[in-house]
Design an enzyme around this catalytic site. Structure first.
Site, PDB file in Angstrom:
ATOM      1  N   HIS A 198      13.772  15.357  52.494  1.00  0.00           N
ATOM      2  CA  HIS A 198      12.741  14.594  53.203  1.00  0.00           C
ATOM      3  C   HIS A 198      11.419  15.333  53.160  1.00  0.00           C
ATOM      4  O   HIS A 198      11.341  16.463  52.674  1.00  0.00           O
ATOM      5  CB  HIS A 198      13.179  14.268  54.633  1.00  0.00           C
ATOM      6  CG  HIS A 198      13.321  15.451  55.544  1.00  0.00           C
ATOM      7  ND1 HIS A 198      14.159  16.522  55.279  1.00  0.00           N
ATOM      8  CD2 HIS A 198      12.733  15.736  56.740  1.00  0.00           C
ATOM      9  CE1 HIS A 198      14.086  17.394  56.271  1.00  0.00           C
ATOM     10  NE2 HIS A 198      13.212  16.955  57.169  1.00  0.00           N
ATOM     11  N   ASP A 205       8.796  22.029  56.039  1.00  0.00           N
ATOM     12  CA  ASP A 205       9.739  23.152  55.889  1.00  0.00           C
ATOM     13  C   ASP A 205      10.773  22.914  54.793  1.00  0.00           C
ATOM     14  O   ASP A 205      11.586  23.793  54.497  1.00  0.00           O
ATOM     15  CB  ASP A 205      10.425  23.478  57.237  1.00  0.00           C
ATOM     16  CG  ASP A 205      11.143  22.297  57.867  1.00  0.00           C
ATOM     17  OD1 ASP A 205      10.650  21.161  57.745  1.00  0.00           O
ATOM     18  OD2 ASP A 205      12.202  22.503  58.496  1.00  0.00           O
ATOM     19  N   ASP A 249      18.759  18.434  58.643  1.00  0.00           N
ATOM     20  CA  ASP A 249      17.839  17.647  59.464  1.00  0.00           C
ATOM     21  C   ASP A 249      18.405  16.258  59.771  1.00  0.00           C
ATOM     22  O   ASP A 249      17.922  15.234  59.303  1.00  0.00           O
ATOM     23  CB  ASP A 249      16.465  17.536  58.788  1.00  0.00           C
ATOM     24  CG  ASP A 249      15.692  18.844  58.887  1.00  0.00           C
ATOM     25  OD1 ASP A 249      16.337  19.901  58.909  1.00  0.00           O
ATOM     26  OD2 ASP A 249      14.449  18.796  58.962  1.00  0.00           O
ATOM     27  N   HIS A 255      19.746  25.827  58.979  1.00  0.00           N
ATOM     28  CA  HIS A 255      18.602  25.253  59.686  1.00  0.00           C
ATOM     29  C   HIS A 255      18.642  25.651  61.169  1.00  0.00           C
ATOM     30  O   HIS A 255      18.443  24.839  62.069  1.00  0.00           O
ATOM     31  CB  HIS A 255      18.584  23.720  59.528  1.00  0.00           C
ATOM     32  CG  HIS A 255      17.218  23.120  59.700  1.00  0.00           C
ATOM     33  ND1 HIS A 255      16.685  22.845  60.938  1.00  0.00           N
ATOM     34  CD2 HIS A 255      16.273  22.751  58.809  1.00  0.00           C
ATOM     35  CE1 HIS A 255      15.476  22.312  60.778  1.00  0.00           C
ATOM     36  NE2 HIS A 255      15.200  22.255  59.496  1.00  0.00           N
TER      37      HIS A 255
END
Ligand SMILES: [Zn+2]
Ligand SMILES: [Zn+2]
Length: 296
Positions: free
Chosen positions: A49, A53, A196, A254
């Site tokens: 996406h 980051d 994410d 993450h």
């Protein structure tokens, strides 16, 4: 956010001589150098996406590769606007990228396929459109044993060819599978990268029976409200997704910059899923004879 110990998101799968990169956060080119991966290997990049980051390191990595004399093409895949992003950078920065570069926007389903493996994408549940990817190897056929085929009633001819190409065949005695007449065949591996995301069904489906699921584990269990608000998962939720999918191993990544020590998150994931591991920078995992070995 990076910390002194942790760089931003990027993960590389090396299979045969090819490099498949998942995300390319800022600073990835330095990590790429430290990992001694090599600048001129066949390579594809899969972007999940368009949050910084995960993608801001890509232009720099490509520019450095070109400076280092790369001549092999790179294919970049990502959500809608990856093309716009790369076009804008190219228009303003005017990097000299001397190797062929193609950018493709992908949706759910097949991203690309090679004779050895395929890559599938599925939308996950984040705050902007975000994809998870599955790299699914095809079964690797072993050595064909003619005597075995004959003893099972498969006569020499087109049926042998079929078996050698990995297809099952029907004979009087029933179905003969390639594994029945091949020695040393091994089932293909499946690795899923899902970052994410809130815990969601589409990841469970994509990661069904995966050998390794790499999953968002931004927060600890006490912060599930915050995880929900920001479109992330807690460690426990990552474990639950892995368990529900029937994955063999889970790699937590993450991790929020607020955790200097992320081991409590690992414990929380292990409470629901024993095969959880905690990612660290430059960690190397290797599949050897079907089992996963941590080499770092
Ligand atoms: Zn994000
Ligand atoms: Zn992120």
């Amino acid at each position: 956010m990076p910390t002194k110990e942790r760089n931003l998101s990027s993960l590389v799968i090396q299979r045969d001589r090819e490099v498949v990169m998942f995300d390319c956060g800022e600073g990835t080119q330095k990590q790429f150098m430290l990992a001694s991966i090599g600048y001129n290997k066949p390579m594809r990049v899969l972007v999940t996406h368009m949050h910084g980051d995960h993608v801001l390191g890509l232009p720099g990595l490509l520019m450095t590769m070109s400076l280092q004399g790369r001549d092999k093409p790179i294919e970049v895949y990502g959500p809608p606007s990856i093309k716009d992003f790369m076009d804008s950078v190219t228009r303003i920065i005017r990097p000299r990228i001397e190797f062929p570069l193609s950018i493709a926007e992908v949706e759910d389903g097949m991203v690309y396929e090679t004779p050895m493996y395929s890559v599938l994408a599925a939308h996950v549940d984040h705050t902007i459109p975000c994809l998870a990817y599955a790299l699914i190897e095809k079964d690797r056929p072993g050595k064909f044993i003619p005597e075995k085929a004959r003893s099972l009633g498969v006569r020499e001819g087109p049926l042998w060819k079929k078996l050698q190409l990995g297809e099952s065949v029907e004979v009087k005695g029933g179905t003969i599978r390639p594994a029945d007449v091949m020695e040393g065949s091994r089932p293909g591996l499946k690795v899923v990268y899902s970052i994410d995301t809130r815990p969601c069904k589409s990841v469970v489906t994509l990661a069904r029976n995966a050998d390794l699921l790499i999953h968002d584990s931004t927060f600890d269990d006490a912060m599930d409200d915050k995880a929900k608000t920001y479109g992330h998962s807690t460690a426990r939720q990552a474990g639950e997704v892995a368990r529900e999918a029937g994955a063999k191993h889970l790699l937590l990544t993450h991790i929020s910059a607020m955790y200097k020590d992320a081991n409590p998150l690992l414990d929380q994931a292990r409470n629901v899923f024993k095969g959880a591991l905690l990612a660290s920078d430059l960690m190397v995992l290797e599949f050897k004879g079907g089992s996963l070995v941590v080499r770092q």
